[in-house]
Design a protein around this motif. Structure first.
Motif, PDB file in Angstrom:
ATOM      1  N   ARG A  12      33.058  26.466  48.925  1.00  0.00           N
ATOM      2  CA  ARG A  12      33.938  27.297  48.113  1.00  0.00           C
ATOM      3  C   ARG A  12      33.175  28.529  47.645  1.00  0.00           C
ATOM      4  N   PRO A  13      33.685  29.728  47.948  1.00  0.00           N
ATOM      5  CA  PRO A  13      32.966  30.945  47.569  1.00  0.00           C
ATOM      6  C   PRO A  13      33.006  31.195  46.064  1.00  0.00           C
ATOM      7  N   SER A  14      32.099  32.035  45.612  1.00  0.00           N
ATOM      8  CA  SER A  14      32.045  32.420  44.206  1.00  0.00           C
ATOM      9  C   SER A  14      33.276  33.246  43.834  1.00  0.00           C
ATOM     10  N   TRP A  24      27.746  38.587  42.735  1.00  0.00           N
ATOM     11  CA  TRP A  24      28.861  38.084  43.542  1.00  0.00           C
ATOM     12  C   TRP A  24      28.779  38.614  44.967  1.00  0.00           C
ATOM     13  N   ARG A  25      28.493  39.909  45.129  1.00  0.00           N
ATOM     14  CA  ARG A  25      28.446  40.527  46.463  1.00  0.00           C
ATOM     15  C   ARG A  25      27.413  39.840  47.347  1.00  0.00           C
ATOM     16  N   THR A  26      26.248  39.582  46.796  1.00  0.00           N
ATOM     17  CA  THR A  26      25.198  38.928  47.578  1.00  0.00           C
ATOM     18  C   THR A  26      25.627  37.531  47.999  1.00  0.00           C
ATOM     19  N   PHE A  31      28.085  33.813  52.124  1.00  0.00           N
ATOM     20  CA  PHE A  31      29.185  32.880  52.364  1.00  0.00           C
ATOM     21  C   PHE A  31      30.003  33.303  53.574  1.00  0.00           C
ATOM     22  N   LEU A  32      30.374  34.576  53.651  1.00  0.00           N
ATOM     23  CA  LEU A  32      31.177  35.071  54.768  1.00  0.00           C
ATOM     24  C   LEU A  32      30.421  34.948  56.084  1.00  0.00           C
ATOM     25  N   GLN A  33      29.129  35.278  56.068  1.00  0.00           N
ATOM     26  CA  GLN A  33      28.327  35.148  57.284  1.00  0.00           C
ATOM     27  C   GLN A  33      28.257  33.692  57.730  1.00  0.00           C
ATOM     28  N   CYS A  86      41.363  35.231  47.820  1.00  0.00           N
ATOM     29  CA  CYS A  86      41.202  33.931  47.168  1.00  0.00           C
ATOM     30  C   CYS A  86      40.082  33.899  46.135  1.00  0.00           C
ATOM     31  N   VAL A  87      39.207  34.890  46.122  1.00  0.00           N
ATOM     32  CA  VAL A  87      38.032  34.835  45.252  1.00  0.00           C
ATOM     33  C   VAL A  87      37.999  35.926  44.188  1.00  0.00           C
ATOM     34  N   ILE A  88      39.143  36.550  43.931  1.00  0.00           N
ATOM     35  CA  ILE A  88      39.161  37.627  42.944  1.00  0.00           C
ATOM     36  C   ILE A  88      40.214  37.367  41.875  1.00  0.00           C
ATOM     37  N   GLY A  89      39.977  37.964  40.718  1.00  0.00           N
ATOM     38  CA  GLY A  89      40.906  37.860  39.611  1.00  0.00           C
ATOM     39  C   GLY A  89      42.066  38.828  39.760  1.00  0.00           C
ATOM     40  N   PRO A  90      43.025  38.761  38.829  1.00  0.00           N
ATOM     41  CA  PRO A  90      44.229  39.592  38.918  1.00  0.00           C
ATOM     42  C   PRO A  90      43.955  41.093  38.888  1.00  0.00           C
ATOM     43  N   ASN A  91      43.000  41.547  38.115  1.00  0.00           N
ATOM     44  CA  ASN A  91      42.704  42.983  38.070  1.00  0.00           C
ATOM     45  C   ASN A  91      42.157  43.479  39.400  1.00  0.00           C
ATOM     46  N   GLU A  92      41.284  42.696  39.986  1.00  0.00           N
ATOM     47  CA  GLU A  92      40.714  43.064  41.275  1.00  0.00           C
ATOM     48  C   GLU A  92      41.776  42.975  42.376  1.00  0.00           C
TER      49      GLU A  92
END
Length: 121
Positions: A12-14, A24-26, A31-33, A86-92
């Motif tokens: 499960r991603p961050s 988070w980006r790192t 995770f994606l790789q 799936c890994v972001i909040g409503p603002n993002e």
């Protein structure tokens, strides 16, 4: 001893809620790789839209001429978009929901939370 602290899940991603973007980006990059390196390639380079060449002129390929590889590349872009949503909040979500590609989404998050290369310098 830190009781109560948990490690991250490898399946499960961050989650990103607008805080600690670099962290988070790192983690999302790795995770994606780990899901599929071509998935990461799509995010970095953008999707390759299927094209055809007729008499030296390159044009978009009609959907009825797509081959398995064309569909795979389009599927990877959709999969990458899905993971990001799936890994972001409503603002993002509101920020990136109108993007057509996972690359656009990733780049917009980066510019929003880290600034442009000129701003960083």
């Amino acid at each position: 001893m830190n009781i109560g602290l948990e490690g991250s899940s490898i399946t499960r991603p961050s989650f990103f809620d607008g805080i600690k973007y670099s962290f988070w980006r790192t983690r999302m990059t790795i995770f994606l790789q780990s899901l599929d390196y071509q998935l990461w390639h799509i995010i970095v380079n953008g999707p390759r839209m299927p094209t055809r060449t007729i008499d030296g002129v390159v044009s978009p390929k009609p959907k009825n001429e797509y081959n398995d590889n064309d569909f795979r590349m389009l599927q990877l872009n959709s999969k990458a978009k899905h993971v990001l949503f799936c890994v972001i909040g409503p603002n993002e979500f509101n920020l990136i929901s109108s993007c057509d590609s996972a690359k656009e989404m990733w780049d917009l998050l980066e510019i929003t939370y880290e600034g442009t290369n000129q701003a960083k310098e």
